[in-house]
Structure formats: C-alpha cells, structure tokens
Design an enzyme around this catalytic site. Structure first.
Site, mmCIF file in Angstrom:
data_model
loop_
_atom_site.group_PDB
_atom_site.id
_atom_site.type_symbol
_atom_site.label_atom_id
_atom_site.label_comp_id
_atom_site.label_asym_id
_atom_site.label_seq_id
_atom_site.Cartn_x
_atom_site.Cartn_y
_atom_site.Cartn_z
ATOM 1 N N ASP A 143 42.953 42.867 30.876
ATOM 2 C CA ASP A 143 42.829 42.515 32.287
ATOM 3 C C ASP A 143 43.238 43.744 33.098
ATOM 4 O OD1 ASP A 143 42.670 40.897 34.651
ATOM 5 O OD2 ASP A 143 44.861 40.810 34.618
ATOM 6 N N ASP A 158 48.035 38.794 32.417
ATOM 7 C CA ASP A 158 49.320 38.330 32.949
ATOM 8 C C ASP A 158 49.205 37.192 33.955
ATOM 9 O OD1 ASP A 158 48.270 39.733 35.153
ATOM 10 O OD2 ASP A 158 50.285 40.210 35.876
ATOM 11 N N ASP A 169 44.098 34.321 33.474
ATOM 12 C CA ASP A 169 43.892 34.897 32.149
ATOM 13 C C ASP A 169 44.203 33.903 31.025
ATOM 14 O OD1 ASP A 169 43.244 37.477 33.142
ATOM 15 O OD2 ASP A 169 45.376 37.868 33.467
#
Length: 628
Positions: free
Chosen positions: A310, A504, A508
C-alpha cells in the site's frame, strides 16, 4: 489440560522412568536380576500408559503420529523380556518430550516476556492528588504519572517536557527514544528516564500493548503446518519401521532384532525439530519488532515470491510533513506558529501534522479561542487575540471576502494550506507525504533475498502514485483502487507465486486477509488491518520486513535440515540394528543422541542474525496523528 499441567506430567513421567531404571540397575548389581526386571517394568508402564492415551486421543482426531513407534518399541521390549531396553526407551522418550517442551519454552521466551510485562495498575492524577487505579479504570483523557521503570499502561500523549522510553521489548531498539511534549507514547514501552505525565488517548483494552498481547497469545496457540505435515509423513515412516523390523525378524528368526529396529526409530526427530525451530523463529522475529501470529504464517512467509505494498502509511510515512512555507507578508515561523496554535483544536490529520511540526521547531503554541471548524475546509479562531484562518485557498478567500488567488501549482501529491492573519493573507504551507527513508535500499534487499515481483496497490490517483514511486523500479502500479479491487490484485498475482500484502488502513484489511501473508503496520495502523493480518510490525518501520522474511526463511531451513539429518541417521541406525550391529539398549542410546542433536540444531533459530536492520531511530520529537 493446560500447558503447565502438561509440563508437570512430563516431569513426573520422566522421574518415574528414571527412578525405575536406576532402581533396576542397582538391583542387578546387587545380584537380584528378577527384581531388576520388575522395577524396570514398573518404570515403563506409566510412560506407556500415558503414551497410549495420547495415541488414542490423536486417533480420535484423525491423526496418526509417530508416538505409535514408541509404544510399539516399549511393548515389544517388554513382551520379549528386554526390560532394560524398555526402561531405557521409557527414559529416553519421556526425556525427549521434556527436552522438547523445555526447548519450546526457551524458544518462546521473547514472546513470553511481552506477556509477563503487562502492567496491572497505573498512577492517576485526580483532584490534586495521586491514586492507584486498575487498568480497566483508565479512560481517555486521564492524566497518568509514569514513574521511572514503569511500563506505559495505555497509549497516550506525553504531557511533560520530554520522556525517554525503552521500546526494546516491543521493537528490538537498543537505545531509548526521546519523545517531546505532545508526542505519542506506545503502551508497553518502559520509562527509562525521569517520571513524566501521560494523557491517555485510549482505554487499556484498546491500546497497542493490549492488542499485541492478544496477538502473542494467538501465536502461542498456533501449530505449524510442517508439524501437521510431519503427522502425515508419520504413517509412511511407521510403515517403513515395521517393514524393516519384520524383515529382520523374518530373515534371522530373532525377534530381538525387530525390537532393536523399533527402539532405534523411537521417537523420530521429525516431530521434535520442526516445532522447536519454527517457534524459535517466531520468538526471534518478535525480538526485532516483527510479531508473526503463528508458525503457519511464518512458514508461509518463508515462501513469499510476490510483494504488494500500500502507499499511504506503508511506502510513505503516512503523516503529512511541511516541505516549504511560502510567505505573503509574514515571517515563516510566525505563519507556522499561528497556524499550529489554531490547529491544536482540530483532529484533522493535516492540522495535527502542522501542530507537531511547530512543536518540533520549539515554537510556543498558545491556546486558541472562539474556534470554529468547517469539516474538510478549514478552521477559524483567535490566537492571542488575533484572528486566524487556516484551510484551503477557497475557504480562506471566502472568509476574507476576496476571490481565491492562484499561486504556484504544488507538486503532485502535495497539499497546500492557506493561512491568514488579522484579516489579510499571511502565506501558505506546502505539505507532502514523503517516501519512507531507505525505501529504495529496502526493496533492493528484498529482491536480493528472493522476492521476484514488487507492486504498489493504492487508492490514490495514478499521478500521485507515479511521482512517489519514481525510481523504485516497481514491477507494477495499480492506482485508484477500492478495497475489493485490492483483493482482486492480490488474487491475480497468485499465479506468480505466494503473495505478501503490506498495509495499514481499514481499507487494506480485506486484501491482507486474502493474501498468503498479510502484514500490518501495527504501531499506527488501524485495528482492523492488525486483526486481518498474519504479521504485525510493532514498530512504525517497514524496513523490518526484510529481517522478518530472512528470519522466517532461516527458521524453516533449519527445521528442514534437522529433519533430513535426523531421519537419515535414524534410518541408518535401523538398518544397523536389523543387521545385528546394535542391541536394543544401544539402539535406544543412539536414538536419544540423535534426538538431542536435532533439537539443539533446531534451537540455532534463536541465534538468527537478520541482515538489513537500519540503525535505531535518532532522538526526535515523536509524531503527529497519522493521516488516513
């Protein structure tokens, strides 16, 4: 039966078998061979009975374990009058299970240390006095006194000028970290300096350390897939053992040859070395701030070939930082000071970042008055009696009764915050979410360590993602993704090998759950991502990913080395026994030497020294709240 009850039973069985063996030897030396046989049998029967109970329990669960070989060898030795060999096997088997338990306990030490440090109470300021309260009695906003040596009980903000915290139990950092006033302090850290005040931001049950404890407990309950694989292999090994024993008996007509073969195969290193090595790997990784939730994720982590990252909070720091201050009449520090003072009243991540930047520069921030915030647009109020506006250009211009002026276009991915003082434009703050330091070296290290594909999957715009990742040499970039689209990226990449996803945020969590190994940034990440992930980085540093993968691969390799060496030596010993070169007693001693060697080899995983760790963070003033 609890783990402690099981350990006590193993100790008791070992003592009974050992006393029976020694008493029988003393009787034989004294000239009473009949009594010796009886004493040896008495020492064997409790171990054999406990073993049969364990075998029956495993069979009811559909598992066939190598304990059957141990039961066959003891039973056959008693049946054919080899009571000394049976007694030696009983001592060796009970000693082996105790040694395995001891080795696992040693391997779990670093994770157990996390559990043993859980504080039970805290000291709270109340009505000008101090009171001791249980953790459940702490509420957000409570002001706590953290004395020297105390473990920080809840997440919160430092309310004193500075604090020195030892985070080594959580992150492996050897040096204490200095936190300035207003910085976030993570629960589970130890106060290594003078006493300081902490304003709680979470209840104890919702704090970082409580979540870590829950994850550690789950990791300790896990069972390695390689251990389950060992159970499946046990049927083949059992068949091989019985076949060699039967062939030796049939070829020579001597049942003692068969007994010797069975004794040499008891117990197999396969069921001892695997759990010890993998649990040692779990403990070693925890020592460096990489909490792997169990042996199954650790083994999966060792096979990873594709890494998906990410962006916000993972590839980047996740906290907007001021990259420049553009003046329109006021001094830069004056612009920052008044903007930060007003932004103290806002919980917006950008506002918190501005306030944190001012504190890091040592600026005094007075309390704002008459604050009015329009969510998503800006904040208005008085600071030291002066009217201040902080927000987007449109918000500030409308409040000033003017049309927005177009300034220089900010770089892609930047955020511009306009500031007005006394009803006039004062300047603007240009903010950006920078790439984490050392990211290029980290990705290069991962590629050198066996990662074949590295991709970015983000919900941000493509132009922002491209600018941030320029020069990283990624194998793919997927931008503008929704949470379900991130899942599709994970699933589509499985054709290239086992996939690890690192993130995080709450968005996600689905992708973390879908990946072969999900990794959450646990220090500041969302609780949902930490729960969905298989691995949690306890420190807000993605550079721990490389050492974590290295530890997982080395632990798995050590487990396989131990298994290969142990089984190979066992098979050679069985053949020697079948040919008459080993008596049952000699076979038992040989097998115990093999077991001890394989367990000691498995414990080498405790000494794995991961490569790629950067230096501990330098003294700093902490961080502001994370951006979404």
């Amino acid at each position: 039966m609890t783990r402690s009850d099981g350990d006590r039973l193993k100790i008791l069985l070992l003592l009974v078998a050992l006393l029976g063996l020694l008493a029988g030897l003393a009787s034989r030396i004294a000239g009473f061979p009949g009594a010796a046989g009886i004493l040896w049998t008495i020492g064997v029967l409790p171990v054999l009975a406990a073993l049969v109970v364990e075998i029956l329990r495993s069979l009811r669960q559909g598992e066939v374990g190598l304990d059957i070989v141990a039961a066959l060898s003891m039973s056959a030795a008693l049946l054919f009058g080899e009571t000394l060999a049976a007694a030696v096997v009983a001592v060796m088997y009970s000693g082996g299970t105790f040694l395995e338990s001891f080795a696992e306990g040693r391997a779990r030490r670093d994770m157990s240390d996390l559990l043993s440090r859980v504080p039970r109470s805290a000291t709270r300021h109340r009505n000008g006095a101090l009171e001791e309260v249980p953790l459940d009695g702490i509420a957000p906003g409570d002001r706590l006194l953290i004395r020297q040596g105390d473990v920080v009980p809840v997440d919160g903000r430092v309310a004193s000028r500075a604090a020195f915290l030892d985070t080594s139990a959580l992150t492996g950092e050897s040096l204490p970290v200095r936190l300035a006033e207003g910085s976030e302090a993570m629960s589970g850290s130890t106060n290594a300096g003078d006493a300081f005040d902490l304003v709680a931001s979470h209840a104890a049950r919702d704090s970082t350390y409580a979540g870590i404890v829950r994850l550690v407990e789950a990791a300790q309950r896990s069972r390695a897939p390689m251990s389950r694989l060992a159970d499946r292999w046990s049927l083949g090994f059992l068949a091989l053992t019985v076949a060699i024993a039967a062939a030796a008996w049939a070829a020579t007509g001597d049942p003692i040859r068969a007994v010797a073969v069975l004794v040499v195969a008891t117990p197999c290193p396969l069921i001892l070395a695997v759990p010890v090595a993998l649990v040692a790997g779990l403990s070693r990784a925890a020592r460096f701030g990489v909490l792997i939730k169990g042996a199954a994720p650790l083994e999966a982590m060792a096979r990873i070939r594709v890494l998906i990252l990410d962006k916000t909070g993972t590839l980047t720091d996740g906290r907007p930082r001021i990259v420049s201050i553009e003046s329109a009449g006021a001094a830069p520090d004056e612009i920052l000071r008044y903007a930060a003072a007003l932004d103290q009243a806002s919980k917006h991540p950008v506002a918190q970042a501005i306030a944190a930047a001012a504190r890091e520069r040592g600026l005094d921030l007075p309390a704002p008055e008459e604050v009015a915030e329009i969510p998503g647009e800006g904040v208005a109020g008085l600071v030291e009696g002066r009217p201040v506006l902080v927000g987007g250009h449109g918000f500030v211009a409308r409040r000033l009764g003017a049309s927005p002026e177009a300034g220089a276009a900010p770089p892609a991915g930047s955020v511009v915050v306009a500031v007005a003082l006394d009803g006039r434009p004062a300047g603007r703050l240009v903010m950006a979410d920078p790439l984490r330091e050392g990211m290029r070296d980290m990705l290069a290290g991962l590629r050198a360590g066996g990662i074949e594909r590295i991709l970015l999957a983000t919900g941000d715009r493509a132009d922002v993602a491209e600018r941030v990742t320029e020069g990283l040499g990624l194998d793919g970039l997927r931008a503008g993704l929704t949470p379900d689209q991130k899942v599709l990226v994970v699933l589509s990449e499985r054709k290239n090998g086992p996939v690890m996803m690192v993130g995080d945020g709450v968005n996600d969590a689905p992708a973390l759950a879908a990946a072969d190994v999900g990794v959450a940034m646990g220090a500041r990440g969302a609780a949902a991502s930490a729960e969905a992930a298989d691995v949690v980085l306890l420190v807000d540093r993605v550079d721990r990913l490389g050492p974590g993968i290295h530890i997982a691969r080395r632990a798995r390799a050590i487990a396989l080395e131990s298994v290969a060496a142990g089984i190979g030596l066992s098979v050679l010993g069985m053949l020697a026994a079948a040919l008459g070169y080993l008596t049952p007693v000699q076979g038992a001693l040989l097998q115990e030497a093999i077991d001890v060697a394989t367990i000691l080899n498995a414990l080498r995983a405790l000494a794995i020294r991961p490569a790629g760790l950067t230096a501990p963070p330098a003294e700093g003033g902490g961080s502001a709240a994370a951006a979404a």
